[in-house]
Motif scaffolding. Structure first.
Motif, PDB file in Angstrom:
ATOM      1  N   ASN A 198      49.724  40.640  51.264  1.00 20.60           N
ATOM      2  CA  ASN A 198      50.623  40.449  50.123  1.00 20.60           C
ATOM      3  C   ASN A 198      52.060  40.271  50.626  1.00 20.60           C
ATOM      4  N   PRO A 199      53.001  39.875  49.754  1.00 16.29           N
ATOM      5  CA  PRO A 199      54.371  39.558  50.211  1.00 16.29           C
ATOM      6  C   PRO A 199      55.070  40.683  50.964  1.00 16.29           C
ATOM      7  N   GLN A 201      53.686  43.119  52.638  1.00 12.27           N
ATOM      8  CA  GLN A 201      53.023  43.272  53.943  1.00 12.27           C
ATOM      9  C   GLN A 201      53.493  42.191  54.909  1.00 12.27           C
ATOM     10  N   CYS A 202      53.555  40.960  54.426  1.00 16.29           N
ATOM     11  CA  CYS A 202      54.042  39.857  55.274  1.00 16.29           C
ATOM     12  C   CYS A 202      55.470  40.122  55.735  1.00 16.29           C
ATOM     13  N   SER A 220      47.473  51.442  50.834  1.00 14.48           N
ATOM     14  CA  SER A 220      48.319  50.249  50.681  1.00 14.48           C
ATOM     15  C   SER A 220      48.247  49.303  51.873  1.00 14.48           C
ATOM     16  N   LEU A 500      51.997  48.036  46.959  1.00 16.06           N
ATOM     17  CA  LEU A 500      50.729  47.814  46.257  1.00 16.06           C
ATOM     18  C   LEU A 500      49.622  48.612  46.931  1.00 16.06           C
ATOM     19  N   TYR A 502      45.518  49.259  47.294  1.00 19.11           N
ATOM     20  CA  TYR A 502      44.239  48.562  47.104  1.00 19.11           C
ATOM     21  C   TYR A 502      43.099  49.550  46.858  1.00 19.11           C
ATOM     22  N   LEU A 530      46.155  47.164  41.905  1.00 21.73           N
ATOM     23  CA  LEU A 530      45.455  45.949  41.483  1.00 21.73           C
ATOM     24  C   LEU A 530      44.544  46.205  40.286  1.00 21.73           C
TER      25      LEU A 530
END
Length: 684
Positions: A198-199, A201-202, A220, A500, A502, A530
């Motif tokens: 996800n953004p 994490q990137c 997360s 986020l 998971y 999510l």
């Protein structure tokens, strides 16, 4: 050219200055006792004023200083002022060209950095701001005048923006660079893990800071980010496999990380190590005598068995020890003891084993003599603490003797030896990138090992992932301050947050996030989920309803789904689970302690022991004097560490959590949770 006060004006003004004289590039203001030279490069403004009779000249200097000349004849004052202004302005125009050239070169230098197509670090900002200050100091004009000159103003304005809002400029520049990287290397971020990153994490993976701390809640994807970071370094050719050191906090975690690295990065050249395996490797390469790690250190079962055996011997052989232990356990702990040889009771031994392990561990971590430990005790606790030390000292002595006979060391000794070898230059670190998992569990000794390695590689980077909300191992040496003071201890860097989870649904997420952040000492962050889930995903039930709850679960929990039952202690396993394999044969259940559940997950979780009694949860109501002295509270918030332990327990569940309370004597946690919306029910 000069200007003087009139004799009458000088007399009436009673001012220290009565004369001003033009210099080559400045003015000299003087009086009977004082002379003040003002060069043009310190002159900000010149003002001419008229009083009722006489004139006045005012010279403004930096830092709001003003020099005035009073009592001058008005027409002469005007003539001197206009001449001075003409000379000063011509000088200013000439100097402005020099200043504009200096500022332009500085801006070009900054633009070159911005065009390098790379991440701009905090050190870049420090360097840019230092260069700007150097440029401003070298200007022939006061910086307060630069806005007057069109050739200087735009460049100077950019300098001011970099000084006042440099962090925002760097962040915006880096965000644009991140977006370009995501577009150019989309395939990498789509496939480096089993699902696309996800953004946030990137963003963490791409960060070009020398030191990066990634903070994230349970589930997360912290470990995913750590593995992706290693992959990014290899993919971008910023490092070779042998340049990367991965550190985990347990053998199982290291093995799981290695399996993931092999699967995701298709390499076995990067091998995650525990801190102790790393220390042993350093010693093996740097010393002829390689230490052996004691079996007592590597196996909690063996360690607790050893300590209980020593305790049995002490109580059986020494009446004073038996008497002291009876007083401690019955009066201080509130436990019921058998008459006579109470230490032979197997249930008591099981109950005490974890506490002996805990107390002796605190004494070993301290490492000092009894006198040094006693010196830590406040006056009101000193007598009681001394009594407890005398009861525990024989067990610690037996521990040290066993290690000596085994020819082995414990973990603390291993880390200390490794750090000494590095600092003496007997081991040279080959690692330019150190990646650490579960950073919230780091201890001062482990931090010293990391910093010792990094001092040998001046350009080495530290990338750490962790969660201060899950810091529950203070008793084994971890210190939250190492997270809170990351930049001070490990060097300037960046803190990222993953937003986020998971693992669990929004119902669990809302309650756990709000609950843990009630403690102002915990680092604040927002986390989403999510999955929407049931808003009553967490429920409080009477502990008498455990059997009924398991009966209900057996009706709808699928065989591939797991039910995790968590207690504060090993011996708190409920009797109803003794026949669980035949009573509920299709129900996949496992009992473990809350501490042991760290890193685990299940579809459903049942948390036991929410009671206010001595063995309840939170378990800080009856802190032994040993903990009070050797492990003093560093957080004023009530039950801070036990609250984090509850957060860990709650966040093991994907779908639903039940907390079993003692309705006659409920835990303080019950009301706290009910106050923020957790449902309290009588039946499942």
């Amino acid at each position: 050219m000069e200007l003087k006060s009139t004799s009458v004006g000088q007399h009436l003004a009673q001012h220290p200055y009565n004369k001003v004289k033009m210099l080559h590039a400045g003015v000299e203001v003087s009086g009977p006792k004082h002379t003040y030279t003002i060069p043009f490069n310190q002159l900000i403004a010149i003002r001419c004023k008229r009083g009722l009779v006489w004139g006045e000249l005012e010279f403004e200097l930096p830092q709001q200083k003003v020099v005035r000349l009073h009592g001058t004849e008005w027409h002469e004052t005007q003539r001197f002022y206009h001449h001075l202004m003409q000379v000063w302005q011509l000088w200013g125009l000439e100097m402005s060209q020099i200043a504009a050239d200096v500022l332009l070169k500085q801006m070009e230098k900054i633009d070159q950095r911005l065009q390098q197509e790379r991440w701009l670090t905090h050190q870049d900002l420090v360097d840019i701001q230092a260069e700007i200050h150097t440029s401003l100091v070298s200007l022939p004009l006061p910086k307060e005048r630069l806005h007057e000159f069109p050739n200087c103003h735009p460049h100077y304005q950019r300098c001011v923006e970099w000084i006042d809002s440099g962090t925002d400029i760097i962040d915006a520049t880096n965000q644009r660079w991140v977006q370009r990287m995501l577009q150019q290397h989309q395939a990498f971020f789509q496939h480096i893990e089993s699902q696309p990153l996800n953004p946030t994490q990137c963003r963490a993976v791409i960060s070009g800071e020398k030191n990066v701390l990634v903070l994230a809640g349970a589930g997360s994807g912290k470990t995913s980010v750590l593995v992706a970071r290693a992959g990014w370094l290899l993919y971008r050719k910023e490092a070779k496999a042998e340049d990367i050191l991965l550190l985990a906090f347990g053998r199982k975690a290291a093995d799981e990380m290695n399996a993931r690295i092999q699967q995701r990065l298709a390499t076995t050249e990067i091998q995650a190590k525990t801190f102790h395996a790393l220390a042993l490797s350093i010693i093996s390469q740097s010393s002829k005598k390689v230490p052996v790690i004691s079996k007592l250190e590597t196996s909690s079962k063996a360690r607790q068995h050893f300590l209980i055996e020593q305790w049995h011997s002490q109580c059986a052989e020494k009446k004073s020890q038996a008497s002291g232990w009876r007083t401690w356990l019955s009066q201080d702990m509130g436990w019921s003891l058998d008459e006579g040889a109470f230490w032979k009771n197997s249930g008591l031994s099981e109950r005490l084993a974890t506490r002996l392990d805990y107390w002796i561990g605190l004494m070993r971590n301290h490492g000092g003599s009894q006198a040094e430990m006693l010196a830590l005790a406040p006056e009101d606790l000193r007598t009681d603490f001394q009594k407890k030390l005398r009861l525990l000292a024989p067990l610690l002595k037996a521990w040290k003797k066993a290690l000596k006979e085994e020819g082995a060391v414990d973990f603390a000794g291993l880390l200390h030896q490794a750090v000494n070898l590095i600092e003496k230059g007997k081991f040279i670190s080959p690692w330019r990138h150190i990646l650490v998992d579960e950073f919230q569990d780091i201890s001062p000794q482990r931090a010293a090992l990391v910093n010792a390695l990094r001092r040998q590689q001046q350009d080495s980077s530290l990338f750490a992932v962790g969660d201060d909300w899950q810091s529950i191992y203070r008793f084994s040496g971890s210190e939250q301050s190492l997270v809170a003071d990351f930049n001070r201890i490990f060097g300037m860097g960046e803190q990222c947050a993953l937003d986020l989870t998971y693992r669990f649904n929004q119902g669990i997420n809302d309650i756990t996030s709000r609950y843990i952040q009630q403690n102002p000492a915990q680092i604040k962050r927002k986390i989403g989920s999510l999955y929407q889930g049931d808003k009553n995903a967490i429920t409080i039930l009477p502990d008498s309803q455990l059997e009924a709850l398991l009966n209900k679960l057996s009706g709808y929990v699928r065989p591939e789904e797991k039910v995790l039952i968590l207690g504060r202690y090993h011996y708190s396993k409920p009797e109803v689970l003794a026949n669980a394999s035949t009573r509920w044969p299709k129900l996949n259940m496992e009992f473990m302690t809350m501490h042991a559940s760290k890193g685990q997950q299940a579809e459903y979780v049942i948390i036991l022991g929410l009671s206010a009694d001595r063995d309840g949860f939170p378990a800080t109501e009856n802190h032994s004097v040993i903990e009070q002295v050797l492990l003093p509270e560093v957080d004023d918030f009530p039950y801070a560490e036990e609250r984090r332990l509850l957060y860990v327990a709650l966040t093991r569940a994907k779908h639903q959590v039940w907390l079993m309370q003692d309705t006659a004597s409920p835990s303080v946690f019950v009301k706290q949770l009910a106050d923020i919306g957790v449902a309290v029910k009588r039946k499942p």
